[in-house]
Design an enzyme around this catalytic site. Structure first.
Site, PDB file in Angstrom:
ATOM      1  CG  HIS A  36     -10.358 -17.548  25.240  1.00  0.00           C
ATOM      2  ND1 HIS A  36     -10.575 -17.146  24.231  1.00  0.00           N
ATOM      3  CD2 HIS A  36      -9.487 -16.683  26.215  1.00  0.00           C
ATOM      4  CE1 HIS A  36     -10.078 -15.830  24.270  1.00  0.00           C
ATOM      5  NE2 HIS A  36      -9.313 -15.609  25.573  1.00  0.00           N
ATOM      6  N   GLY A 124       0.270 -17.258  22.870  1.00  0.00           N
ATOM      7  CA  GLY A 124      -0.961 -16.458  23.098  1.00  0.00           C
ATOM      8  C   GLY A 124      -1.138 -15.361  21.908  1.00  0.00           C
ATOM      9  N   PRO A 125      -0.173 -14.670  21.587  1.00  0.00           N
ATOM     10  CG  PRO A 125       1.674 -12.945  21.676  1.00  0.00           C
ATOM     11  CD  PRO A 125       0.969 -14.196  22.312  1.00  0.00           C
ATOM     12  CG  LEU A 126      -3.689 -16.232  17.963  1.00  0.00           C
ATOM     13  CD1 LEU A 126      -5.183 -15.880  17.291  1.00  0.00           C
ATOM     14  CD2 LEU A 126      -3.845 -17.542  18.443  1.00  0.00           C
ATOM     15  CG  HIS A 270     -13.402 -17.657  20.441  1.00  0.00           C
ATOM     16  ND1 HIS A 270     -12.362 -16.909  21.281  1.00  0.00           N
ATOM     17  CD2 HIS A 270     -12.747 -17.878  19.362  1.00  0.00           C
ATOM     18  CE1 HIS A 270     -11.389 -17.013  20.650  1.00  0.00           C
ATOM     19  NE2 HIS A 270     -11.425 -17.821  19.580  1.00  0.00           N
ATOM     20  CB  SER A 391      23.666  -6.432   4.156  1.00  0.00           C
ATOM     21  OG  SER A 391      23.979  -6.238   2.770  1.00  0.00           O
ATOM     22  CD  GLU A 418      12.463  -9.136   7.227  1.00  0.00           C
ATOM     23  OE1 GLU A 418      13.024  -8.685   6.565  1.00  0.00           O
ATOM     24  OE2 GLU A 418      11.304  -9.576   6.924  1.00  0.00           O
ATOM     25  CG  ASP A 476      19.523   1.207   0.486  1.00  0.00           C
ATOM     26  OD1 ASP A 476      19.518   1.383  -0.772  1.00  0.00           O
ATOM     27  OD2 ASP A 476      20.011   0.368   0.981  1.00  0.00           O
ATOM     28  CG  HIS A 480      16.027   0.188   3.194  1.00  0.00           C
ATOM     29  ND1 HIS A 480      14.812   0.504   2.445  1.00  0.00           N
ATOM     30  CD2 HIS A 480      16.566  -1.073   3.074  1.00  0.00           C
ATOM     31  CE1 HIS A 480      14.855  -0.781   1.818  1.00  0.00           C
ATOM     32  NE2 HIS A 480      15.666  -1.505   2.059  1.00  0.00           N
ATOM     33  NE  ARG A 527      25.519   0.556   3.087  1.00  0.00           N
ATOM     34  CZ  ARG A 527      26.279   1.683   2.240  1.00  0.00           C
ATOM     35  NH1 ARG A 527      26.810   2.703   2.475  1.00  0.00           N
ATOM     36  NH2 ARG A 527      26.393   1.165   0.822  1.00  0.00           N
TER      37      ARG A 527
END
Length: 671
Positions: A36, A124-126, A270, A391, A418, A476, A480, A527
């Site tokens: 690039h 690299g992973p934006l 690019h 939890s 997350e 749930d 879940h 759980r």
């Protein structure tokens, strides 16, 4: 003693230094026939101003504790970073630049932590780099509050990141930028390369939001620089950013492929080499007088290499301050050094609790007990969860929350973020001095998978506390209930997944997580309550360190093997008793960690899983894919390969056939 910025040369010298970055970048991409070139050419002036006049770094010592951190979030512009590192005097040769994107080179296609001196994180992973930078800034603020003392200005470094449009499009950037503004991280300065071009064309094809308004809404200080080649304006903006108590974003208008007569401001600049003819035309337009590729003008190199002198002066001043600090606060200094070296305190394991008498208890609850027991002797443990602290049992009791008013707090509330949590954890670890952990439900590990993968790729020793790890969470329902997550996590190289059977294995799981070197650990926890196994008649939970171990032997020579992890180990023991009543001797193997077991010598694996015993049945309330390696062609897996349902846990286990009776039937069929 104060280090002055590298003195601005004449306008011609500054331009020569900037053009050296541009030419090196496009020539390396051309030689590799891959890469690039456009972004480095447009961003060169920004980084010349930053690296020579503002960034506190010492090319002679890339790991100096007092340095600022620079994160190239748009990692596809890697040749920009490699050019900066080589020119300013890091241990990266011109031959390394020539080897860009080649096998075994120190200049891979995207920057990789540990491969190249001066690279602070793999990008690299934006969007990941933005998250890493926020994590580094949180770590710096925490350590400054914990270790800083009046008169010793040691922990005041800044975190800079350079991001492109793709970084800010990715959802993770929204998550982490919001949290950074909430924490008022004045040590964080971002630069947005507003070149308005993506691979598919102009950003206007897919983007119409206003990044300035967006970041202002997050609580950031935002500035605009209309010309990315205006060094005075860049200096002014960087100075203003450093003076503001909020995190800062500087939006800089640049031109991708700057100087290319036919490809500047186009998608063609690019992600592909410019081509020999276009490079020749670009050199002419830039006034570049050197025909031979990879020529670095002496005057430009001399100017760039003054970064070494400047960095040496800054580090010497910092070291002088450190010496005074260590003399006045020797205990604090020794503790900081221990953490910086990632050494564990002698005897830390004595704090591990004995949970053998806990009776019936969820492993998530046991995990919380262990965490709180060891938190006092491992102050580097800092973390929390994505809005599930109660939890996940990730709260350190009695410790304050990390906040803008109390950055030394150890409980970090990530909010429902997350993916951002994972990226921030990586940045906190990379900064040094902290061992971050983060929790959520196992099913939501998918939301943070890119960050987990990056932690494994970099070998970061982060800890993930994944609870509600099966259909055992019950009512749930299928949204879940994780089915494929264990198999997916086990497929990530260098990630260790530990699914303890009971409270005593949970203690050993945390021991293994803390002692793990060279990679992250994911704890998979229930759980529902599970029985604490009677270790007076069963093998010690210390066998977890080998990944799989003989938990219970039959009275006679084993005719079959029953393997299980986590909550299903109790079912395996029930199946063993039922088989015994039917005249079949079965060995029960607890397999809490397949990765640890795979690392054991073949002799040990053969001892636990004798090759001549072919009837093998594994039990796990998850997709069976992971187990076929261990049960073999003639083996069978009692698992689940469809989505769950909403009902009490006991009913679900019956309906989906994950029972001791199912294991017994499979064994009897094969015997």
């Amino acid at each position: 003693m104060t280090a002055e910025p590298v003195a601005a040369g004449s306008k011609a010298l500054d331009e020569l230094c900037i053009n050296t970055v541009r030419v090196l970048s496009m020539e390396a991409v051309q030689r590799a026939n891959s890469g690039h070139p456009g972004a480095p050419m447009g961003q060169a002036a920004i980084c010349y101003a930053l690296w020579t006049r503002h960034l506190h770094h010492n090319p002679s010592d890339p790991t100096w504790e007092g340095r600022d951190r620079f994160v190239l979030s748009c990692g596809h512009a890697s040749m920009l970073l490699y050019s900066l590192l080589h020119l300013s005097g890091y241990d990266l040769s011109l031959e390394d630049i020539r080897d860009f994107r080649q096998w075994g080179s120190r200049t891979p296609g995207h920057p990789e932590y540990g491969d190249t001196p001066g690279v602070e994180t793999t990008t690299g992973p934006l969007g990941q780099g933005v998250g890493n930078a926020v994590g580094m800034a949180l770590a710096q603020a925490h350590l400054a509050a914990e270790f800083g003392r009046s008169g010793h200005d040691l922990f005041n470094h800044r975190i800079y990141f350079l991001a492109g449009d793709g970084d800010l499009m990715e959802g993770v950037s929204h998550e982490v930028a919001s949290l950074a503004g909430h924490h008022r991280l004045g040590n964080l300065i971002g630069i947005y390369d507003d070149n308005r071009i993506t691979i598919d064309g102009e950003t206007s094809l897919t983007l119409s939001d206003d990044p300035a308004m967006r970041f202002e809404a997050y609580g950031w200080h935002v500035q605009r620089v209309g010309d990315g080649n205006d060094l005075k304006e860049l200096d002014r903006a960087l100075d203003a950013a450093k003076a503001d108590p909020r995190p800062s974003l500087i939006i800089v208008r640049t031109h991708i492929g700057y100087g290319s007569p036919n490809k500047q401001d186009t998608a063609a600049a690019h992600g592909a080499p410019l081509g020999e003819e276009e490079i020749k035309l670009t050199k002419e337009k830039l006034g570049w007088e050197y025909d031979e590729a990879f020529t670095i003008p002496v005057t430009a190199l001399e100017q760039w290499r003054r970064c070494r002198e400047r960095g040496g002066v800054m580090q010497a001043a910092w070291q002088q301050t450190w010496d005074g600090y260590a003399a006045e606060y020797p205990e604090l200094a020794n503790e900081y050094v221990r953490r910086a070296r990632r050494e564990l305190p002698t005897g830390w394991e004595n704090a591990l609790p004995d949970l053998a008498g806990e009776g019936t208890i969820a492993t998530r609850a046991a995990s919380g007990m262990v965490l709180n027991a060891i938190a006092g002797v491992l102050p580097e443990l800092v973390g929390g969860s994505a809005d599930l602290s109660g939890s996940n049992n990730t709260m350190i009791k009695g410790a304050p929350h990390m906040s803008q008013t109390d950055p030394a707090g150890r409980n970090l509330l990530f909010g429902v973020r997350e993916h951002g949590m994972g990226a921030i954890m990586n940045g906190m670890y990379l900064h040094g001095g902290l061992r971050p952990y983060g929790g959520t439900f196992l099913v939501f590990s998918d939301y943070m998978r890119p960050s987990i993968r990056m932690a494994a790729l970099m070998g970061l020793e982060t800890v993930y506390v994944f609870t509600h790890d099966s259909i055992g969470l019950g009512e749930d329902g299928p949204t879940h209930q994780p089915i494929e997550m264990l198999a997916a996590l086990r497929a990530i190289p260098n990630l260790v997944v530990i699914r303890p059977a009971d409270a005593t294995e949970t203690v050993e799981a945390w021991r293994a997580a803390v002692e793990r070197k060279g990679g992250p650990v994911a704890l998979s926890l229930t759980r529902q309550k599970v029985p604490t196994l009677d270790r007076s008649v069963l093998a010690s939970a210390a066998g977890l360190a080998q990944g799989g171990y003989i938990l219970s032997e039959p009275k006679g020579e084993p005719q079959a093997l029953i393997l299980a992890s986590g909550s299903e180990v109790a079912l395996a023991l029930e199946a063993q008793l039922e088989l015994e009543s039917k005249g079949v001797a079965a060995r029960v193997v607890s397999m809490p960690c397949m990765e640890f077991f795979a690392e054991q010598p073949q002799s040990y694996r053969n001892e636990v899983l004798p090759p001549h015993i072919s009837p093998r049945v594994a039990i796990e309330a998850a997709h069976p894919m992971s187990w076929h390696k261990w049960v073999g062609d003639r083996g069978s897996v009692v698992g689940i390969d469809r989505f769950g349902a909403s009902a009490p846990a006991g009913r679900l286990y019956e309906e989906f056939g994950i029972t001791a009776g199912a294991a017994v039937a499979r064994v009897r069929e094969m015997v």
